[in-house]
Design an enzyme around this catalytic site. Structure first.
Site: not given
Length: 170
Positions: A39-41
């Site tokens: 989920r880290n962008q």
């Protein structure tokens, strides 16, 4: 709480741009890969900024693309005590030797900080540096600014990364 240590710098040995996070989160430490949490962008944001499909590539190819664009990644914290992955839980931090890194990487022109914690610690370590220092909104899913707003701020990195073909700044 558990004492956690950062990883070694990755990407380009002749970097012109260094992107600094704070301290890798649980998923990244377990995988021993920067920005491993799905989920880290980070990979999407950096890829969009430099015009590379980083988020769609496997990790080793991501690092190869960074090296080709003369970008390096590292963290401002060498080690700290932290429960979980949130920057707000970092205690007793020891900084990485950022000034030494800058001194031994003569082509370096800019340092970008991924989030407020990285900026606070990193700017203190680089006081007096002639480098361009850039504060970016965190790529973490815990920082709830919209993707579009983050991408707009991260877009300043594009012109700082040389084209992979020419080696010239974009």
């Amino acid at each position: 709480m558990v004492r956690k240590a950062s990883m070694s710098p990755v990407g380009s040995d002749d970097a012109v741009l260094l992107v600094l996070g704070s301290l890798p989160g649980e998923a990244s430490l377990a995988a021993q890969r920067y920005y491993a949490h799905p989920r880290n962008q980070f990979w999407r944001l950096l890829g969009d900024a430099i015009g590379e499909p980083l988020a769609t590539l496997d990790y080793e190819e991501r690092l190869a693309r960074l090296a080709a664009r003369r970008i390096a990644l590292w963290d401002v914290v060498s080690e700290a005590t932290r429960s979980g992955s949130l920057d707000g839980a970092i205690r007793g931090a020891t900084a990485n030797p950022l000034a030494d890194y800058v001194e031994t990487h003569g082509d370096l022109r800019a340092v970008a900080f991924n989030g407020q914690t990285a900026a606070k610690i990193g700017r203190r370590a680089l006081i007096g540096s002639a480098l361009t220092l850039i504060d970016l909104p965190s790529s973490s899913p815990a920082y709830t600014l919209s993707y579009a707003a983050k991408a707009d701020r991260w877009s300043v990195l594009g012109p700082l990364a040389p084209s992979a073909k020419s080696g010239r700044m974009a």
